[in-house]
Enzyme design. Structure first.
Site, PDB file in Angstrom:
ATOM      1  N   HIS A 110      13.992  35.611 -56.495  1.00 33.66           N
ATOM      2  CA  HIS A 110      13.264  34.815 -55.498  1.00 33.66           C
ATOM      3  C   HIS A 110      12.084  35.656 -55.026  1.00 33.66           C
ATOM      4  O   HIS A 110      11.969  36.837 -55.385  1.00 33.66           O
ATOM      5  CB  HIS A 110      14.183  34.408 -54.347  1.00 33.66           C
ATOM      6  CG  HIS A 110      14.681  35.547 -53.523  1.00 33.66           C
ATOM      7  ND1 HIS A 110      15.446  36.571 -54.049  1.00 33.66           N
ATOM      8  CD2 HIS A 110      14.513  35.856 -52.205  1.00 33.66           C
ATOM      9  CE1 HIS A 110      15.744  37.434 -53.093  1.00 33.66           C
ATOM     10  NE2 HIS A 110      15.188  37.030 -51.968  1.00 33.66           N
ATOM     11  N   HIS A 112      11.009  36.755 -52.024  1.00 34.33           N
ATOM     12  CA  HIS A 112      11.012  37.633 -50.850  1.00 34.33           C
ATOM     13  C   HIS A 112      10.284  38.936 -51.196  1.00 34.33           C
ATOM     14  O   HIS A 112      10.446  39.486 -52.287  1.00 34.33           O
ATOM     15  CB  HIS A 112      12.463  37.971 -50.469  1.00 34.33           C
ATOM     16  CG  HIS A 112      12.907  37.372 -49.166  1.00 34.33           C
ATOM     17  ND1 HIS A 112      14.219  37.027 -48.927  1.00 34.33           N
ATOM     18  CD2 HIS A 112      12.233  37.093 -48.016  1.00 34.33           C
ATOM     19  CE1 HIS A 112      14.321  36.539 -47.698  1.00 34.33           C
ATOM     20  NE2 HIS A 112      13.148  36.574 -47.128  1.00 34.33           N
ATOM     21  N   ASP A 114      10.657  42.031 -50.404  1.00 30.21           N
ATOM     22  CA  ASP A 114      11.384  43.250 -50.813  1.00 30.21           C
ATOM     23  C   ASP A 114      11.784  43.206 -52.282  1.00 30.21           C
ATOM     24  O   ASP A 114      12.049  44.247 -52.894  1.00 30.21           O
ATOM     25  CB  ASP A 114      12.605  43.520 -49.917  1.00 30.21           C
ATOM     26  CG  ASP A 114      13.557  42.357 -49.791  1.00 30.21           C
ATOM     27  OD1 ASP A 114      13.084  41.214 -49.668  1.00 30.21           O
ATOM     28  OD2 ASP A 114      14.786  42.584 -49.816  1.00 30.21           O
ATOM     29  N   HIS A 115      11.803  42.007 -52.878  1.00 26.52           N
ATOM     30  CA  HIS A 115      12.151  41.871 -54.299  1.00 26.52           C
ATOM     31  C   HIS A 115      10.921  41.827 -55.208  1.00 26.52           C
ATOM     32  O   HIS A 115      11.055  41.829 -56.424  1.00 26.52           O
ATOM     33  CB  HIS A 115      12.988  40.609 -54.522  1.00 26.52           C
ATOM     34  CG  HIS A 115      14.316  40.672 -53.846  1.00 26.52           C
ATOM     35  ND1 HIS A 115      15.504  40.814 -54.531  1.00 26.52           N
ATOM     36  CD2 HIS A 115      14.637  40.655 -52.523  1.00 26.52           C
ATOM     37  CE1 HIS A 115      16.504  40.869 -53.662  1.00 26.52           C
ATOM     38  NE2 HIS A 115      16.009  40.774 -52.437  1.00 26.52           N
ATOM     39  N   HIS A 200      19.850  30.551 -50.602  1.00 26.81           N
ATOM     40  CA  HIS A 200      19.365  31.711 -49.855  1.00 26.81           C
ATOM     41  C   HIS A 200      18.530  31.194 -48.684  1.00 26.81           C
ATOM     42  O   HIS A 200      17.292  31.179 -48.727  1.00 26.81           O
ATOM     43  CB  HIS A 200      18.551  32.599 -50.802  1.00 26.81           C
ATOM     44  CG  HIS A 200      18.104  33.895 -50.190  1.00 26.81           C
ATOM     45  ND1 HIS A 200      18.862  34.640 -49.316  1.00 26.81           N
ATOM     46  CD2 HIS A 200      16.943  34.614 -50.362  1.00 26.81           C
ATOM     47  CE1 HIS A 200      18.207  35.727 -48.970  1.00 26.81           C
ATOM     48  NE2 HIS A 200      17.033  35.736 -49.586  1.00 26.81           N
ATOM     49  N   ASP A 223      19.945  37.164 -54.039  1.00 30.61           N
ATOM     50  CA  ASP A 223      20.239  37.041 -52.608  1.00 30.61           C
ATOM     51  C   ASP A 223      20.819  35.661 -52.367  1.00 30.61           C
ATOM     52  O   ASP A 223      20.198  34.653 -52.707  1.00 30.61           O
ATOM     53  CB  ASP A 223      18.957  37.196 -51.790  1.00 30.61           C
ATOM     54  CG  ASP A 223      18.551  38.644 -51.630  1.00 30.61           C
ATOM     55  OD1 ASP A 223      19.081  39.490 -52.365  1.00 30.61           O
ATOM     56  OD2 ASP A 223      17.689  38.922 -50.764  1.00 30.61           O
ATOM     57  N   HIS A 287      22.200  46.001 -53.250  1.00 29.49           N
ATOM     58  CA  HIS A 287      21.390  45.428 -52.181  1.00 29.49           C
ATOM     59  C   HIS A 287      22.256  45.331 -50.918  1.00 29.49           C
ATOM     60  O   HIS A 287      22.379  44.274 -50.307  1.00 29.49           O
ATOM     61  CB  HIS A 287      20.883  44.052 -52.637  1.00 29.49           C
ATOM     62  CG  HIS A 287      19.709  43.539 -51.864  1.00 29.49           C
ATOM     63  ND1 HIS A 287      18.784  44.348 -51.267  1.00 29.49           N
ATOM     64  CD2 HIS A 287      19.304  42.264 -51.589  1.00 29.49           C
ATOM     65  CE1 HIS A 287      17.868  43.601 -50.668  1.00 29.49           C
ATOM     66  NE2 HIS A 287      18.157  42.341 -50.843  1.00 29.49           N
TER      67      HIS A 287
END
Ligand SMILES: [Zn+2]
Ligand SMILES: [Zn+2]
Length: 321
Positions: A110, A112, A114-115, A200, A223, A287
């Site tokens: 996805h 986000h 941080d990914h 998520h 996530d 994670h």
């Protein structure tokens, strides 16, 4: 301790070489298996943890990213900050497939930040050190747009490197984007990859992935809040990598944050229940969100291990399973 208990040992080739090449450090209840440097890679599928971090800028944990290494090739899932430096570190440990210039396939769970903050790194750094193949990227809606903006943002760099004295090649920074739907999204001689939808929070699309290779089946949750889709995708898989937050830390958070965690993520208690149904050969926490208070690495692992009778470990950056 046999690090491979629970894996599909009968199907693993060159088992003697594999066992000889591993150091299994037992720090109960955690089992860490790391490869010795210089060991010639065996032809079995390995899961290399590139980063276990969260949005918090913890210097010890790089952003979330995992590599499936099989048949001499590497397939990345997600690209958190620091990803290419972590692949270079894995190469130094003897995993040649993770040399930065060899990386050209990545699956995104996805969007986000941080990914995906390592996405420009994955586009440009391997190219600067010699990759000529375009990067193939698979992921949710919005990936093409994100890619277009990144390439636009670095257009002056591309111009200077290709037209200046660096004489960089004109193909290795390019990206083939595949905005996917659930189902089989990738297949080559080494691996078949199936994407499945997870929940998520308010994300319109978030994926988990199932990798099938000649010797192992590996599922990554991405996530997600607790999900039947993960249970179905695993269904006795060899390795299930699952995100997790501490149920203890949860109670020390504000009500607003508790609301967020309930919608977006999976607690240690929920994960134990889910893994009991999914029956993986090995459950790998990755994670990891420790939450408020002072929840430690061992406490979080213990929260799952006390409620789950299967094999479970908690990953650290550069662990190999
Ligand atoms: Zn997320
Ligand atoms: Zn995340």
């Amino acid at each position: 301790m046999d690090c491979f208990a629970g894996f599909s040992i009968p199907r693993m080739r060159k088992i003697g070489a594999i066992v000889a090449g591993l150091i299994c450090a037992t720090v109960l209840p955690r089992v860490a298996c790391t490869q010795t440097s210089g060991f010639a890679p065996a032809e079995h599928t390995r899961v290399v943890i590139l980063g276990t971090g969260t949005p918090n800028p913890d210097p010890d944990n790089s952003g979330p990213s995992v590599a499936i290494v099989t048949g001499g090739a590497a397939y990345l899932v997600d690209c958190g900050p620091g990803v290419v430096r972590r692949t270079a570190a894995a190469e130094r440990k003897g995993i040649a497939a993770l040399a930065p210039q060899n990386i050209h396939v990545v699956f995104i769970t996805h969007l986000h930040s941080d990914h995906t903050l390592g996405y420009p790194d994955l586009i440009f750094t391997p190219w600067v050190v010699g990759r000529t193949e375009p990067l193939e990227v698979y992921g949710p809606r919005g990936l093409q747009s994100m890619t277009n903006y990144i390439e636009k943002a670095w257009e002056k760099d591309i111009d200077v490197r290709t037209n200046g004295l660096e004489r960089a090649n004109r193909t290795g920074y390019k990206v083939q984007v595949h905005e996917i739907e659930p189902g089989i999204v990738y297949k080559d001689r080494n691996v078949t990859v199936r994407a499945f939808l997870v929940h998520h929070g308010s994300w319109d699309q978030a994926f988990g992935y199932r990798f099938e290779t000649a010797d192992r089946t590996i599922v990554l949750s991405g996530d997600t809040s607790p999900s039947d889709a993960v249970v179905k995708a695993c269904n006795g898989c060899d390795v299930l990598l699952h995100e997790v937050y501490s149920a203890t830390g949860f109670h020390e958070r504000s009500l607003e944050w508790q609301d967020y965690f309930l919608q977006f993520h999976t607690s240690s208690v929920e994960l134990a229940k889910e893994a009991t149904e999914a029956k993986p050969g090995l459950l790998v926490l990755y994670h990891q969100l420790y939450g408020g208070g002072d929840v430690t690495y061992d406490q979080l692992l213990g929260e799952v291990a006390r409620r789950y009778s299967g094999k479970v470990v908690s990953a650290r950056d550069l662990d190999v399973y």
